[in-house]
Design a protein around this motif. Structure first.
Motif, PDB file in Angstrom:
ATOM      1  N   SER A 252      -2.071   4.747   1.437  1.00  0.00           N
ATOM      2  CA  SER A 252      -2.778   3.733   0.660  1.00  0.00           C
ATOM      3  C   SER A 252      -3.207   2.556   1.519  1.00  0.00           C
ATOM      4  O   SER A 252      -2.517   2.149   2.457  1.00  0.00           O
ATOM      5  CB  SER A 252      -1.894   3.237  -0.487  1.00  0.00           C
ATOM      6  N   THR A 279      -8.988   8.249  -3.470  1.00  0.00           N
ATOM      7  CA  THR A 279      -7.905   8.199  -4.453  1.00  0.00           C
ATOM      8  C   THR A 279      -7.889   6.800  -5.049  1.00  0.00           C
ATOM      9  O   THR A 279      -8.122   5.817  -4.328  1.00  0.00           O
ATOM     10  CB  THR A 279      -6.548   8.523  -3.821  1.00  0.00           C
ATOM     11  N   GLN A 280      -7.597   6.714  -6.335  1.00  0.00           N
ATOM     12  CA  GLN A 280      -7.627   5.435  -7.040  1.00  0.00           C
ATOM     13  C   GLN A 280      -6.205   5.040  -7.414  1.00  0.00           C
ATOM     14  O   GLN A 280      -5.392   5.863  -7.845  1.00  0.00           O
ATOM     15  CB  GLN A 280      -8.487   5.540  -8.301  1.00  0.00           C
ATOM     16  N   SER A 333       1.100   7.779  -8.268  1.00  0.00           N
ATOM     17  CA  SER A 333      -0.046   7.064  -7.737  1.00  0.00           C
ATOM     18  C   SER A 333       0.049   7.047  -6.223  1.00  0.00           C
ATOM     19  O   SER A 333       1.052   6.618  -5.643  1.00  0.00           O
ATOM     20  CB  SER A 333      -0.091   5.631  -8.275  1.00  0.00           C
ATOM     21  N   THR A 334      -0.974   7.544  -5.583  1.00  0.00           N
ATOM     22  CA  THR A 334      -1.034   7.552  -4.120  1.00  0.00           C
ATOM     23  C   THR A 334      -1.677   6.305  -3.563  1.00  0.00           C
ATOM     24  O   THR A 334      -1.813   6.171  -2.349  1.00  0.00           O
ATOM     25  CB  THR A 334      -1.815   8.783  -3.641  1.00  0.00           C
TER      26      THR A 334
END
Length: 852
Positions: A252, A279-280, A333-334
């Motif tokens: 991230s 990615t979000q 979550s990434t």
């Protein structure tokens, strides 16, 4: 590989080393440069079980370390050479080498550059070690340090990848929140520079056995930045593509932080941004987004990561990746990561076009760019210009490069000027306004044509539609055809109005210089022009009393909207306008003031007046301080005049609707005329009927009827049979009756009775008896009946039975009422006395009037 016994030396970052091959190991003599640190440590986990040791110093200062510790040898700024003895023949398989140097920057300068220098003495056995050269850089807050890679450029790769030349660069940002990997790079790429906020680190990894290729990177003080780092990407000329990664990719991006890329797009190139993978994160505050800025900073576009990104950009720009405040507690979550590509390619070749205006009198062509940031290149006769004006009467060469048609605006302007009245376009010979036909090589169609009309002093411009008239284009009723016509004053650009073809306005008169512009509608990306006929005819006439005059010919039942000039903006101060409205006979005009806006006047008054043509009396007049009637009915052609004052505040504007209907008074007159005609016709018919009846009555005044005491009336001469009823024939009407035939039989009967002498049969004998004595009778002497009045026959009692007293039959009543028996009233006097004794059983021969 056995180390050579030949002594080699390498000065790297000021480090001098000597290598000696021993029987059971290797000895190195190293002299690190001032300000640098040499660190020899184990290379991997597999080397922890190795028995290879390294010893430094001699005598009492000798110390040895075994592989497996955090570091084996740490040389920090020694003042003399240091001998290093490796007890294994291949120490490169066990140990790695790190060389670290510190570079500090003030607000103006930095104390060094990144300068790896090749050895002056030949090959060093350290080339067989995996080497990492590290530069720690620091700049004062909030400044950044700047690294210049323009000498060779860098290309970003995935962290798991390695460069083909075994030289791998890594750039880190050292913040209070921790390290952030800006990226991993190889030589020869589009990344030409980097600025890292406050503190950072640049490292170069060289694989063992690979000779170092020295490249100098200049270090300088950077700008005050607000993002984590700023990378400068210079796109090469021609077709190219560069793949870039967000910091820490594939992990991230730092929480609630910014990363910026500045892209330098070469001239005559287009750049396109495409997101390859992303990615979000799960956000607590804000949302991740991408911002696009032009280099001048005036324009910014914000897009979501899921939106389509800009394509075919024609100027340098900046891309800023913005992260949100992420939810670190949630699972799954990434975080935020982005992998994208920026590609560039050369734009199209120039488009050449020769424009010939030698035969177009007073016509000029104007070309300009609609997008001020466009990279469209315009040339007139090989000279680059922002706007092109092709003059009249010449041949001009135009060049268009990277100019899409939607970014070009082509307008044509023609001037029709008449300083003197002699030779001016007159009403008898108007000039048609037609759209010029231009060369097909122009990259964009003609957008509009403007005619500048300049009459002589105190003259008036007349605009005459060629077919169908004009109608005003209003916001609620725009043009839906192929062209829109705009009339404006040429002096100050005041708009008179916008008009569409096909309407009730048959003439427009403007008492000043006029600018008339025709704009084509766009259909399918191309302008459509009506080229088959002129748009308008124009002529110059003498001065008129009003500023503007419109001649209007409405159609029956079709509402016509008339707006004051400059609608919906108010009229000019002190200006006047008139509409001459034609109302055909048998129709009336219904005026409705649909929208009236009145100002507060500081001088004079506004006025709305309606006046019948050829009449001096105004049938309607209102000022701004008077309440206006919303509806008016006019039965004849009329003037509609409006004038403005000097407004103190507010505007004067009026929208009027005119509709023609049948004249109600004319309809009432028609009805009354029809009724009167019918009455006259009825009187005439009645008079004719009366005359005919009277004539027939006169003809019936000489007819007689025979009474039958038996109660049956029949026509004489039809012995032995009954006639048809009266309603079935006209046998009871006689044209004339012969007296001889009527009374002849009676005379014969009287002779047989001794009353009369023996006259000749069928011969009329004049009466010779006394005229004043009582008449003879067959029995008793009765009083002589009154002449001309019917008396029923009463025979003597010895001849016939008495007549029964019964009511008269219908036929008898008719005979009694007949005018024949009231001849006295008509003044007729019998020429002889008529007998009063008749034989009722005898019939008298009567000649009736012949009937068809």
């Amino acid at each position: 590989m056995t180390l050579s016994t030949v002594g080699c030396a390498l000065q790297f970052l000021g480090i001098a080393s000597a290598v000696f091959v021993l029987l059971e190991g290797v000895t190195l003599t190293l002299t690190p440069d001032q300000g640098s640190t040499l660190n020899i440590s184990q290379s991997s986990e597999r080397s922890r079980g190795s028995k290879c040791t390294v010893c430094t110093g001699t005598g009492l200062k000798r110390s040895c370390s075994r592989a497996g510790s955090d570091y084996v040898v740490l040389l920090t700024d020694p003042k003399a050479a240091v001998n290093m003895e490796f007890t294994c023949p291949k120490p490169e398989e066990v140990f790695t080498v790190e060389v670290v140097r510190e570079i500090d920057c003030t607000t103006k300068t930095c104390n060094g550059d990144i300068t790896p220098i090749e050895s002056r003495t030949g090959t060093l056995p350290l080339q067989n070690f995996n080497r990492t050269f590290i530069w720690n850089l620091k700049a004062p807050v909030p400044r950044a340090f700047h690294l210049d890679f323009t000498q060779m450029g860098l290309r970003q790769i995935l962290p798991s990848e390695r460069c083909p030349d075994q030289h791998t660069y890594t750039l880190l940002s050292l913040q209070r929140t921790g390290e952030a990997a800006i990226g991993t790079y190889c030589r020869n790429g589009s990344v030409s520079g980097a600025q890292v906020l406050n503190q950072g680190r640049l490292s170069l990894e060289v694989t063992g056995g690979r000779k170092l290729n020295p490249t100098v990177f200049n270090v300088s003080v950077g700008e005050e930045i607000k993002s984590l780092a700023v990378l400068k990407v210079t796109l090469p000329e021609g077709t190219s593509s560069s793949k870039l990664l967000s910091p820490n990719y594939p992990n991230s991006f730092p929480d609630d932080d910014l990363m910026e890329w500045k892209f330098v797009v070469p001239p005559k190139h287009n750049a396109t941004v495409v997101f390859l993978a992303q990615t979000q994160p799960q956000c607590l505050k804000k949302e991740p987004a991408v911002e696009y800025h032009h280099n001048n900073g005036r324009f910014a576009v914000v897009k979501k990561l899921s939106d389509p990104q800009p394509a075919q950009r024609r100027d340098s720009f900046s891309l800023i990746l913005r992260n949100c405040e992420m939810n670190r507690i949630g699972d799954g979550s990434t975080g935020l990561s982005l992998r994208f590509q920026v590609s560039a390619k050369r734009r199209s070749l120039p488009v050449l076009c020769n424009v010939d205006l030698r035969k177009e009198r007073w016509l000029s062509l104007h070309i300009e760019k609609t997008n001020p940031m466009s990279d469209c290149e315009l040339k007139l006769n090989s000279v680059i210009q922002e706007k092109i004006t092709v003059p009249s009467g010449k041949i001009s060469q135009l060049s268009f490069q990277d100019c899409p048609c939607q970014e070009l605006l082509l307008t044509a302007i023609r001037i029709i000027e008449c300083p003197q009245w002699r030779g001016c376009p007159a009403a008898a010979a108007p000039v048609p306004l037609t759209v010029p036909v231009l060369e097909r090589c122009l990259p964009a169609p003609l957008g509009s044509v403007t005619w500048i009309l300049r009459p002589p002093q105190h003259g008036t411009v007349e605009l005459l539609p060629t077919t169908g008239g004009l109608r005003q284009s209003l916001p609620e009723h725009p043009c839906n055809g192929s062209v829109t016509l705009t009339v404006a004053e040429d002096d100050d650009g005041t708009t008179v109005g916008q008009f569409c073809p096909q309407g009730a306005i048959h003439k427009v008169q403007v008492h000043t210089n006029v600018s008339f512009t025709a704009s084509a509608s766009t259909m399918g990306g191309k302008e459509k022009w009506p080229l088959s006929h002129p748009l308008l005819n124009i002529s110059f006439t003498r001065e008129i009393a009003e500023r503007y005059i419109f001649t209007v010919c409405p159609k029956k039942g079709v509402p016509t909207l008339l707006a004051t000039p400059s609608w919906p903006v108010g009229m000019k101060s002190y200006s006047t306008v008139s509409w001459i409205v034609d109302v055909p006979s048998k129709l009336e005009a219904h005026l409705m003031f649909a929208n009236i806006s009145q100002p507060k006047c500081s001088n004079r008054h506004t006025g709305i007046r309606v006046q019948i043509l050829d009449s001096l009396e105004e049938m309607y007049s209102r000022r701004e301080d008077e309440e206006a009637d919303r509806k008016i009915t006019v039965s004849k052609s009329f003037y509609l005049n409006m004038s403005n004052c000097m407004p103190e505040r507010g505007d004067f504007s009026v929208l009027t609707q005119i509709t023609l209907h049948k004249d109600k008074n004319l309809l009432l007159t028609s009805i009354l005329s029809t009724v009167a005609a019918l009455l006259v016709l009825m009187v005439v018919v009645l008079a004719v009927v009366c005359v005919v009846i009277k004539k027939k009555k006169r003809q019936l005044s000489h007819q007689v009827s025979i009474y039958n005491p038996n109660g049956t009336s029949f026509l004489p001469g039809h012995n032995g049979r009954f006639p048809k009823s009266r309603k079935d024939n006209e046998s009871h009407i006689y044209a004339s009756i012969d007296d001889t035939l009527v009374y002849g039989q009676l005379l014969r009967d009287g002779a047989e009775l001794g009353v009369y002498g023996d006259p000749a049969v069928d011969v009329y004998q004049s009466f010779t008896g006394p005229t004043e004595a009582k008449p003879l009778s067959l029995g008793t002497v009765t009083e002589l009946p009154e002449v001309g009045i019917y008396q029923p026959f009463v025979p003597p009692s010895h001849i016939a039975p008495p007549i029964p007293n019964r009511p008269l039959s219908q036929d008898q009543q008719t005979m009694v009422d007949n005018e024949l028996y009231s001849s006295r009233s008509n003044g007729d006097t019998p020429t002889q006395s008529q007998p009063n004794n008749m034989n009722t059983e005898q019939t008298t021969t009567v000649e009736p009037e012949a009937h068809d």
